[in-house]
Design an enzyme around this catalytic site. Structure first.
Site, PDB file in Angstrom:
ATOM      1  N   TYR A   1      -6.062 -33.071 -68.266  1.00 31.67           N
ATOM      2  CA  TYR A   1      -7.668 -32.489 -67.989  1.00 31.67           C
ATOM      3  C   TYR A   1      -8.103 -31.464 -68.826  1.00 31.67           C
ATOM      4  CZ  TYR A   1      -5.530 -27.961 -66.392  1.00 31.67           C
ATOM      5  OH  TYR A   1      -4.882 -26.576 -66.455  1.00 31.67           O
ATOM      6  N   CYS A   2      -9.278 -31.088 -68.912  1.00 32.72           N
ATOM      7  CA  CYS A   2      -9.972 -30.169 -69.668  1.00 32.72           C
ATOM      8  C   CYS A   2     -10.971 -29.553 -68.771  1.00 32.72           C
ATOM      9  CB  CYS A   2     -10.504 -30.956 -70.986  1.00 32.72           C
ATOM     10  SG  CYS A   2     -11.625 -32.089 -70.551  1.00 32.72           S
ATOM     11  N   GLY A   3     -12.318 -29.282 -69.257  1.00 30.60           N
ATOM     12  CA  GLY A   3     -13.335 -28.786 -68.544  1.00 30.60           C
ATOM     13  C   GLY A   3     -14.074 -29.945 -67.727  1.00 30.60           C
TER      14      GLY A   3
ATOM     15  N   SER B   1     -11.773 -32.845 -63.801  1.00 36.19           N
ATOM     16  CA  SER B   1     -11.021 -31.395 -64.382  1.00 36.19           C
ATOM     17  C   SER B   1     -11.517 -30.021 -64.043  1.00 36.19           C
ATOM     18  CB  SER B   1     -11.364 -31.880 -66.052  1.00 36.19           C
ATOM     19  OG  SER B   1     -10.772 -32.808 -66.668  1.00 36.19           O
ATOM     20  N   LEU B   2     -11.617 -29.235 -64.796  1.00 33.18           N
ATOM     21  CA  LEU B   2     -11.936 -27.843 -64.190  1.00 33.18           C
ATOM     22  C   LEU B   2     -13.415 -27.685 -63.402  1.00 33.18           C
ATOM     23  CD1 LEU B   2     -10.425 -25.510 -67.048  1.00 33.18           C
ATOM     24  CD2 LEU B   2      -9.667 -25.725 -64.495  1.00 33.18           C
TER      25      LEU B   2
END
Length: 292
Positions: free
Chosen positions: A245-247, A273-274
């Site tokens: 995951y990331c943003g 993600s975030l």
């Protein structure tokens, strides 16, 4: 038994294949900036494509055509039917080979590569180093817009390559799930103002996508070096299931691609993600360094 499809190709290889009528070269460049005020600015890369692209390459607008605009988060993977229509419109279809590139770090190319795999299409690879590596090798560019030859794309979705917020939340205490954050260490630690709620998903480790790229060439580091990083993190352990995951799912796709290059092609991406995780105030976040 047929040979496995490569997940990345070199500029030299691609140049030798330019005359292949079954090869579809796709420029997936997208420009995303995050000003200090925390806003997000998204601009399709069509203008830069028209300035210079690999001869014969078509342009794919990941934000407009390949995303689900009914979703709460930008760049959410489009439903299979919408994806099939968009892919066919740019010439990606059954029996074709695909090489995707972008004009920056490679994460946009990796995003389309991952979406193709999600829909069951395996004959796709990322051009290592993208357009900068192509031009550095002395190969020509074009400023003529290519009109795609429409194709029929048949989707066979692999749900195991995708994770929802509920699925990630349910796996927080699962020892067989390895959740990996692909963002820079400062953002992972919770020191970036990019998100209204700062930190990382509890139990997740940090492997920044940027650390997997050679800064002098823009290409992925050698496979042996990637394997050392992933083995140390436990991401190549066959008893665990990596989830990146990331943003907003883009760098996470780059990390999934790098893992595939290193031999782990079953990695799932937490698409929201975030952006999705921080939108739910009931979900926990942790600040601080990677505990390893």
């Amino acid at each position: 038994m047929s040979e496995p499809k490569p997940h990345t190709v070199s500029p030299e290889w691609l140049y030798e294949q330019l005359a292949d009528e079954d090869l579809v070269i796709v420029d997936a460049t997208t420009h995303l900036t995050m000003p200090p005020d925390g806003s997000v600015h998204i601009e399709p890369g069509l203008a830069t494509y028209l300035e210079a692209h690999i001869p014969g390459a078509v342009y794919a607008d990941l934000f407009t055509d390949f995303s689900d605009h009914h979703a709460a988060q930008p760049f959410t993977a489009a439903p299979s039917e919408r994806f099939a229509t968009a892919a066919g419109a740019v010439g990606i279809g059954d029996g074709r080979r695909v090489v995707v590139y972008d004009q920056s770090s490679g994460i946009w190319a990796a995003r389309l590569w991952w979406q193709l795999r999600l829909e069951g299409f395996d004959d796709a690879a990322v051009l290592d180093g993208g357009l900068p590596a192509w031009t550095a090798s002395g190969y020509p560019v074009s400023d003529e817009q290519v009109i795609p030859h429409a194709a029929t794309f048949t989707s066979h979705r692999r749900p195991e390559l995708l994770r929802s917020t509920d699925e990630v939340r349910g796996a927080l205490d699962d020892p067989h799930t390895l959740i990996i954050n692909a963002l820079d260490p400062a953002t992972y630690r919770g020191e970036s103002p990019s998100y209204p709620r700062r930190g990382h998903i509890p139990g997740s480790i940090n492997i920044p996508f940027g650390d997997l790229v050679d800064p002098s060439t823009g290409r992925l580091k050698p496979t042996a070096e990637l394997r050392v990083v992933f083995e140390k993190a436990g991401a190549l352990d066959p008893d665990v299931h990596p989830v990146t995951y990331c943003g907003g799912g883009i760098a996470a796709s780059g990390l999934a691609h790098a893992l595939a290059v290193a031999g782990r092609s079953d990695v799932a991406v937490y698409d929201g993600s975030l952006n999705a995780w921080t939108a739910d105030e009931s979900l926990p976040l942790v600040e601080g360094p990677d505990p390893r």
